[in-house]
Design an enzyme around this catalytic site. Structure first.
Site, short mmCIF file in Angstrom:
data_model
loop_
_atom_site.label_atom_id
_atom_site.label_comp_id
_atom_site.label_asym_id
_atom_site.label_seq_id
_atom_site.Cartn_x
_atom_site.Cartn_y
_atom_site.Cartn_z
N HIS A 80 51.58 41.93 41.31
CA HIS A 80 51.97 40.93 42.32
C HIS A 80 52.87 39.91 41.63
CE1 HIS A 80 50.53 37.90 45.64
NE2 HIS A 80 51.83 38.10 45.65
N ASP A 81 54.17 40.08 41.81
CA ASP A 81 55.14 39.21 41.16
C ASP A 81 56.45 39.34 41.93
OD1 ASP A 81 56.60 37.68 39.14
OD2 ASP A 81 55.01 38.24 37.75
N ILE A 82 57.53 38.82 41.39
CA ILE A 82 58.82 38.98 42.06
C ILE A 82 59.22 40.45 42.01
CG2 ILE A 82 59.50 36.61 41.55
CD1 ILE A 82 61.35 37.76 39.36
N THR A 149 37.15 43.82 47.52
CA THR A 149 35.80 44.09 48.01
C THR A 149 34.86 42.91 47.83
OG1 THR A 149 35.32 45.17 45.89
CG2 THR A 149 35.93 46.60 47.74
N ARG A 199 28.34 52.48 46.53
CA ARG A 199 26.99 52.33 45.98
C ARG A 199 26.06 53.33 46.65
NH1 ARG A 199 29.42 49.37 43.09
NH2 ARG A 199 28.98 47.24 42.46
#
Length: 255
Positions: A80-82, A149, A199
């Site tokens: 998550h960046d430019i 989650t 789970r």
């Protein structure tokens, strides 16, 4: 207004054996611990997930070694960046021979598209005769992460929008919790659906809130189940792994 729920879409891995539908989360902090898990559970789990902690500790060298040993690697970095930075990072990831790479959908369309492009370019640059090279290997997929989650509040309209955005940007799949599969499948029906927070019945949830059992997740349309502490933190990890594999195989009618 919430989007309508939809029946689960058919899996993109319909003929895959049970082990290829299972990813083991190598949520450890060093190479020795990670390779021990691969040695112990590589027969039961066809995909090995390398997350942020392990990647920061051991870096690309560990990923290369996993690929060279025959593992399909799920690199879970939630980039998550430019766009330019994500494209360049994704290209480096593609050069490692991985199968799956996560990008966070909060980064927007241009960032996601750049990540998809970089991953593809990196994979194409690998020599065909190297492990994870272009010969006879499944094309790598960028996965759009929808909601973590640990998030207890995830409006359906946000999930739907993020899944649709990932599909529009060219991602091959999404990461979402099992309770969100119907919403995500309706918004992006062609995408591979990777589901963490798995789970067995009766197991502790720990810090994850959006969880499901293996059978319920598969029934809801999951393609790949990510299993971590349910095996690695169990009193008898080998028995826990065997039980999960048997449960999944029975549900799939697959070996």
């Amino acid at each position: 207004m919430n989007p309508p729920a939809a029946a689960a879409q058919p899996s993109r891995l319909p003929a895959a054996p049970a082990r290829d539908r299972l990813a083991l989360a190598l949520d450890v902090g060093d190479r020795a611990s990670a390779m021990d898990l691969v040695e112990r559970f590589g027969d039961e789990f066809g995909v090995m997930k390398v997350g942020l902690e392990l990647f920061v500790a051991e870096g690309p060298a560990l990923v290369r070694d996993l690929v060279a040993a025959g593992s399909r690697v799920f690199l879970d970095l939630k980039l998550h960046d430019i766009p330019n930075t994500v494209e360049r990072a994704a290209r480096r990831a593609g050069e490692l021979g991985i199968w799956l790479l996560t990008l966070h959908t909060q980064g927007g369309h241009d960032m996601l598209a750049a990540g998809v492009r970089g991953l593809s370019d990196g994979a194409a640059a690998r020599p065909a005769d190297t492990p994870g090279g272009t010969a006879g290997v499944v094309e790598p997929l960028a996965l759009g992460v929808t909601v973590l989650t640990s998030d207890t509040e995830a409006p359906p309209e946000v999930l739907a929008a993020r899944a649709a955005l990932a599909q529009q940007a060219g991602c091959g799949g999404v990461v979402c919790a099992a309770p969100d599969l119907a919403t995500v499948s309706a918004a992006a029906p062609a995408m591979l659906r990777v589901v963490p927070g798995i789970r067995p019945a009766g197991a502790e949830r720990s810090d994850q809130r959006r969880v499901a059992t293996p059978v319920s997740a598969l029934a809801a349309g999951a393609d790949v189940l990510v299993i971590g502490r349910a095996v690695t933190g169990a009193p008898d990890p080998e028995a826990a792994a065997a039980a999960i594999v048997a449960e999944v195989a029975a549900e799939l009618g697959a070996p």
